[in-house]
Design a protein around this motif. Sequence first.
Motif, PDB file in Angstrom:
ATOM      1  N   SER A 102     -17.402   0.745  -1.634  1.00 60.20           N
ATOM      2  CA  SER A 102     -16.610   1.926  -1.978  1.00 60.20           C
ATOM      3  C   SER A 102     -15.553   2.207  -0.918  1.00 60.20           C
ATOM      4  CB  SER A 102     -17.530   3.141  -2.136  1.00 60.20           C
ATOM      5  OG  SER A 102     -18.501   2.907  -3.140  1.00 60.20           O
ATOM      6  N   LEU A 103     -15.898   2.051   0.345  1.00 60.95           N
ATOM      7  CA  LEU A 103     -14.921   2.264   1.412  1.00 60.95           C
ATOM      8  C   LEU A 103     -13.784   1.251   1.351  1.00 60.95           C
ATOM      9  CD1 LEU A 103     -17.359   3.042   4.369  1.00 60.95           C
ATOM     10  CD2 LEU A 103     -15.996   4.664   3.050  1.00 60.95           C
ATOM     11  N   VAL A 104     -14.111  -0.002   1.049  1.00 59.60           N
ATOM     12  CA  VAL A 104     -13.075  -1.025   0.909  1.00 59.60           C
ATOM     13  C   VAL A 104     -12.158  -0.698  -0.263  1.00 59.60           C
ATOM     14  CG1 VAL A 104     -12.676  -3.467   0.416  1.00 59.60           C
ATOM     15  CG2 VAL A 104     -14.470  -2.806   2.001  1.00 59.60           C
ATOM     16  N   VAL A 105     -12.721  -0.204  -1.359  1.00 58.30           N
ATOM     17  CA  VAL A 105     -11.923   0.140  -2.530  1.00 58.30           C
ATOM     18  C   VAL A 105     -10.974   1.291  -2.221  1.00 58.30           C
ATOM     19  CG1 VAL A 105     -12.070   1.148  -4.840  1.00 58.30           C
ATOM     20  CG2 VAL A 105     -13.538  -0.756  -4.221  1.00 58.30           C
ATOM     21  N   LEU A 106     -11.465   2.328  -1.562  1.00 57.23           N
ATOM     22  CA  LEU A 106     -10.614   3.473  -1.242  1.00 57.23           C
ATOM     23  C   LEU A 106      -9.490   3.078  -0.292  1.00 57.23           C
ATOM     24  CD1 LEU A 106     -13.292   6.280  -0.793  1.00 57.23           C
ATOM     25  CD2 LEU A 106     -11.785   5.898  -2.745  1.00 57.23           C
ATOM     26  N   GLU A 107      -9.784   2.255   0.683  1.00 58.28           N
ATOM     27  CA  GLU A 107      -8.745   1.811   1.618  1.00 58.28           C
ATOM     28  C   GLU A 107      -7.690   0.974   0.906  1.00 58.28           C
ATOM     29  OE1 GLU A 107      -6.585  -0.800   4.121  1.00 58.28           O
ATOM     30  OE2 GLU A 107      -8.268  -1.506   2.883  1.00 58.28           O
ATOM     31  N   PHE A 108      -8.125   0.098   0.023  1.00 62.62           N
ATOM     32  CA  PHE A 108      -7.167  -0.745  -0.689  1.00 62.62           C
ATOM     33  C   PHE A 108      -6.288   0.082  -1.625  1.00 62.62           C
ATOM     34  CE2 PHE A 108      -6.039  -3.138  -4.494  1.00 62.62           C
ATOM     35  CZ  PHE A 108      -5.298  -4.170  -3.939  1.00 62.62           C
ATOM     36  N   CYS A 109      -6.859   1.050  -2.317  1.00 56.32           N
ATOM     37  CA  CYS A 109      -6.070   1.874  -3.239  1.00 56.32           C
ATOM     38  C   CYS A 109      -5.029   2.699  -2.493  1.00 56.32           C
ATOM     39  CB  CYS A 109      -6.995   2.787  -4.041  1.00 56.32           C
ATOM     40  SG  CYS A 109      -8.041   1.915  -5.230  1.00 56.32           S
ATOM     41  N   LEU A 110      -5.423   3.263  -1.354  1.00 55.45           N
ATOM     42  CA  LEU A 110      -4.466   4.026  -0.562  1.00 55.45           C
ATOM     43  C   LEU A 110      -3.343   3.136  -0.048  1.00 55.45           C
ATOM     44  CD1 LEU A 110      -3.741   6.739   0.762  1.00 55.45           C
ATOM     45  CD2 LEU A 110      -5.200   6.093   2.684  1.00 55.45           C
ATOM     46  N   ARG A 111      -3.683   1.949   0.400  1.00 56.72           N
ATOM     47  CA  ARG A 111      -2.667   1.014   0.891  1.00 56.72           C
ATOM     48  C   ARG A 111      -1.764   0.527  -0.237  1.00 56.72           C
ATOM     49  NH1 ARG A 111      -3.629  -4.580   1.747  1.00 56.72           N
ATOM     50  NH2 ARG A 111      -5.835  -4.107   1.473  1.00 56.72           N
ATOM     51  N   ALA A 112      -2.334   0.289  -1.410  1.00 52.99           N
ATOM     52  CA  ALA A 112      -1.532  -0.196  -2.533  1.00 52.99           C
ATOM     53  C   ALA A 112      -0.552   0.857  -3.028  1.00 52.99           C
ATOM     54  CB  ALA A 112      -2.454  -0.635  -3.667  1.00 52.99           C
ATOM     55  N   VAL A 113      -1.017   2.107  -3.134  1.00 56.20           N
ATOM     56  CA  VAL A 113      -0.136   3.174  -3.627  1.00 56.20           C
ATOM     57  C   VAL A 113       1.002   3.432  -2.643  1.00 56.20           C
ATOM     58  CG1 VAL A 113      -0.035   5.632  -4.182  1.00 56.20           C
ATOM     59  CG2 VAL A 113      -1.909   4.239  -5.057  1.00 56.20           C
ATOM     60  N   SER A 114       0.688   3.520  -1.360  1.00 52.95           N
ATOM     61  CA  SER A 114       1.733   3.777  -0.366  1.00 52.95           C
ATOM     62  C   SER A 114       2.711   2.619  -0.272  1.00 52.95           C
ATOM     63  CB  SER A 114       1.089   4.041   0.997  1.00 52.95           C
ATOM     64  OG  SER A 114       0.360   2.895   1.422  1.00 52.95           O
TER      65      SER A 114
END
Length: 347
Positions: A102-114
């Motif tokens: 879950s932590l990896v998913v949240l980090e990736f989504c934040l990085r992808a959106v930005s």
Amino acid sequence: MLSFITSFLPTSYFLPGWLTLETNPVNSLLQGLVCACGVSVLCSLMRVHLYLEDSSSDRNDKDTSNQSAPNHQWRTDTGLSGKIQFFMVTVILAVVGSRAASLVVLEFCLRAVSGWVTAGPESSKFLQQLLVQSQFSLGCALSCSLYFLHEGAPQRWLCLVLAAALSWFLASLSTRLLHHVMVLYKLHSSQRYCGICISLLTSGRCLLPMLCRIIIATFSVAVVAAVSVINQQFLSAAEALRFWTPLTICYTLLVVYMQEEQHRLPSSQVVLNTVVVRLGGLFVLMLTVGHWADVFHVLMCFLGEASCLIPNRDLLDVASSQDEEDFTDYVKREHHRGPKVQLKTHK
């Protein structure tokens, strides 16, 4: 019957609690198999897309000049090395817990959106590089989504068996498509012989938008599952605030670092360095506010990222070389345009 057999497996008798799996080994292995098949489908379709783009650019270069552009070195991991990589990804995703995923998913989504917001007109190139880098993150997204959707199911193993069979079928289809394109696409597309190659020749540009829509839908479900899985660990709002505050600060600093790295020339070495920085920050965060199981699972994420990116460094090199080719073409156009502009001003 299945629970009776798995009860004799040495899970919690000889291992500490932070080394045991969240579910029984059979369910974990089936879940890891589904996630590894998803990663395999993404990798195969991205290879097909980049190969189609490389072939179209070579065709255009041959039409405009007599010299043919050098082709990239493409390879298909259908031999022993590909099977070993698939087995490693399956085992790693089976071991990694839902909390670390879950932590990896949240980090990736934040990085992808930005990154997508700041990409601007180069969003298509950014999406190509992001999809290549999202292999292990996609596996983590599928892992936490399966854990969230099947939580409390009485026949969870049966659902995972059906999901594993379907994902294995899709992975085998994508692998066969990749092998067919690599071997026969140039011949069939030039002679208009094969229906698959003709459809890829006419509508191959739709492959990247289709992959983007699938990835967006997958990570949208995974974000909801990730937030729910992480919040299950807290008994009060104070504990949740004590965890989410340093997590948000850490992710914000990581995103700032990623934006600075985008100004440099994209290459496989930069991507690998970025992975080390991202997971290193997450490892330090888990040492401060996490459990020993989270620390162990983040270490397993290092191996997962390496097993997904290192064998596929040619994809990263192709994505970066396309950017370099676009830059060199721009320089050549400006170089040829310069004397004409000077001649017009002189007249």
